[in-house]
Design an enzyme around this catalytic site. Structure first.
Site, PDB file in Angstrom:
ATOM      1  CG  ASN A  63      -2.727  -3.223  -8.446  1.00 27.40           C
ATOM      2  OD1 ASN A  63      -2.155  -3.914  -7.602  1.00 27.40           O
ATOM      3  ND2 ASN A  63      -3.417  -2.183  -8.066  1.00 27.40           N
ATOM      4  CE  LYS A 112      -6.711  -3.408  -7.048  1.00 27.04           C
ATOM      5  NZ  LYS A 112      -7.785  -2.842  -6.867  1.00 27.04           N
ATOM      6  CG  HIS A 140      -4.049   1.570  -5.949  1.00 23.00           C
ATOM      7  ND1 HIS A 140      -5.096   1.345  -5.220  1.00 23.00           N
ATOM      8  CD2 HIS A 140      -4.138   1.094  -7.291  1.00 23.00           C
ATOM      9  CE1 HIS A 140      -5.930   0.906  -6.150  1.00 23.00           C
ATOM     10  NE2 HIS A 140      -5.490   0.561  -7.183  1.00 23.00           N
ATOM     11  CD  GLU A 181      -7.451  -1.128  -3.697  1.00 23.68           C
ATOM     12  OE1 GLU A 181      -6.416  -1.744  -3.762  1.00 23.68           O
ATOM     13  OE2 GLU A 181      -8.509  -1.225  -4.568  1.00 23.68           O
ATOM     14  N   GLY A 235     -12.963  -2.185  -8.749  1.00 26.38           N
ATOM     15  CA  GLY A 235     -13.296  -3.473  -8.277  1.00 26.38           C
ATOM     16  C   GLY A 235     -15.039  -3.574  -8.392  1.00 26.38           C
ATOM     17  CB  SER A 260     -14.643  -2.192 -13.577  1.00 23.60           C
ATOM     18  OG  SER A 260     -14.710  -2.213 -12.396  1.00 23.60           O
TER      19      SER A 260
HETATM   20  P1  PGA Z   1      -9.980  -3.239 -10.660  1.00 20.61           P
HETATM   21  O1  PGA Z   1      -8.722  -2.535 -10.191  1.00 20.61           O
HETATM   22  O2  PGA Z   1      -9.634  -3.516 -12.210  1.00 20.61           O
HETATM   23  O3  PGA Z   1     -10.057  -4.628 -10.051  1.00 20.61           O
HETATM   24  O4  PGA Z   1     -11.129  -2.229 -10.912  1.00 20.61           O
HETATM   25  C1  PGA Z   1      -8.000  -1.403 -10.765  1.00 20.61           C
HETATM   26  C2  PGA Z   1      -6.870  -1.078 -10.011  1.00 20.61           C
HETATM   27  O5  PGA Z   1      -7.376  -0.722  -8.608  1.00 20.61           O
HETATM   28  O6  PGA Z   1      -5.755  -0.785 -10.242  1.00 20.61           O
END
Ligand code: PGA
Length: 266
Positions: free
Chosen positions: A27, A29, A112, A114, A190, A230
């Site tokens: 992803n 983003k 998601h 977010e 993240g 992460s």
């Molecule tokens: P991240 O994001 O690997 O940076 O933690 C995962 C995601 O939001 O899909």
């Protein structure tokens, strides 16, 4: 006993669970310009062409037209990070499934965290999008996951159960082969904090049980549940070794070939 494989046994190389085919998604983003996206897509096509798992990249809407011809016909699927809940009309700033389809998008990530928390998308809205995406033939990656305070209050399972049940409300059994769930604990996204493989596996098992209640045991066994939050090269092996973890949804580490390829080819 190994639960299942995306290839239904074809790629089973050992009995330890690591012979199965996983679904590793990146992803991206809100990152990258078109030139940067093209460069990364080309690198990934090259590096993953002999990869044994299922792969996906999900660039921003504005990068999809650039990425589409680069991944077309390869083992990397093209994903979008969201879609509008309506097919078309007066919806300023939104992007329609019809527009995504035209660009060659195959999969849409929905719900998601977010989107849920920063843009206030609720289960009903996400469910509407799930139906629209399925109606137009897309695969859906439905994201679920609890906030830190929900985990600390002992509500992680209840939150994931609700998001799974509400997100899939009204989805027919015939559409389940296009449903993937991603468990992404919000506190692990993240942040560099990863759920332990045991904690992730136990929530995955809970999601599978919920899915089984809705659609039966056979469907639950086939369900692909990705872990996200992460994921890195140094934790992917331990996570994927767990019975109920069938892939990864990768954010930060998906932005460079040097960090994504080792995850994708673990
Ligand atoms: P991240 O994001 O690997 O940076 O933690 C995962 C995601 O939001 O899909």
């Amino acid at each position: 006993m190994e639960r299942h494989s995306l290839t239904k046994g074809k790629d089973e190389a050992d009995s330890g669970g690591m012979g199965k085919k996983y679904y590793i998604a990146g992803n991206w983003k809100m990152h990258k310009t078109r030139a940067e996206a093209a460069a990364l897509a080309k690198e990934l096509v090259q590096a993953l062409k002999d990869g044994k798992h299922k792969y996906l990249i999900a660039p921003s809407f504005t990068l999809l037209e650039t990425a589409a011809p680069l991944v077309k016909g390869t083992n990397i699927r093209l994903g979008a990070q969201n879609c509008a809940p309506e097919e078309q009309g007066a919806h300023t700033g939104e992007v329609s499934v019809l527009q995504l389809k035209e660009l060659g998008v195959q999969t849409i990530i929905l719900g998601h965290s977010e989107r849920r928390h920063n843009y206030k998308e609720d289960d009903a809205l996400i469910n509407k999008k799930v139906h629209l995406a399925l109606k137009h033939g897309f695969e859906v990656i439905l994201c679920v996951g609890e906030l830190l305070e929900e985990r600390e209050a002992g509500k992680a399972e209840a939150v994931c159960e609700r998001q799974t049940t509400e997100g899939l409300k009204g989805v027919a059994a015939t559409e389940l082969d296009r449903i993937v769930i991603a468990y992404e604990p919000v506190w692990a996204i993240g942040t560099g904090k990863t759920a332990t493989p045991e904690d992730a596996d136990s929530i995955h098992a809970c999601i599978r049980k919920v899915f089984g209640k809705l659609y039966g045991a056979a469907a639950a066994e086939k369900l692909i549940i990705q872990y996200g939050g992460s994921v890195k090269a140094d934790n992917v092996v331990a996570l994927m070794a767990k019975e109920n973890i069938d892939g990864a949804l990768v954010g930060g580490a998906a932005l460079k070939a040097e960090t994504f390829v080792p995850i994708a080819k673990f």
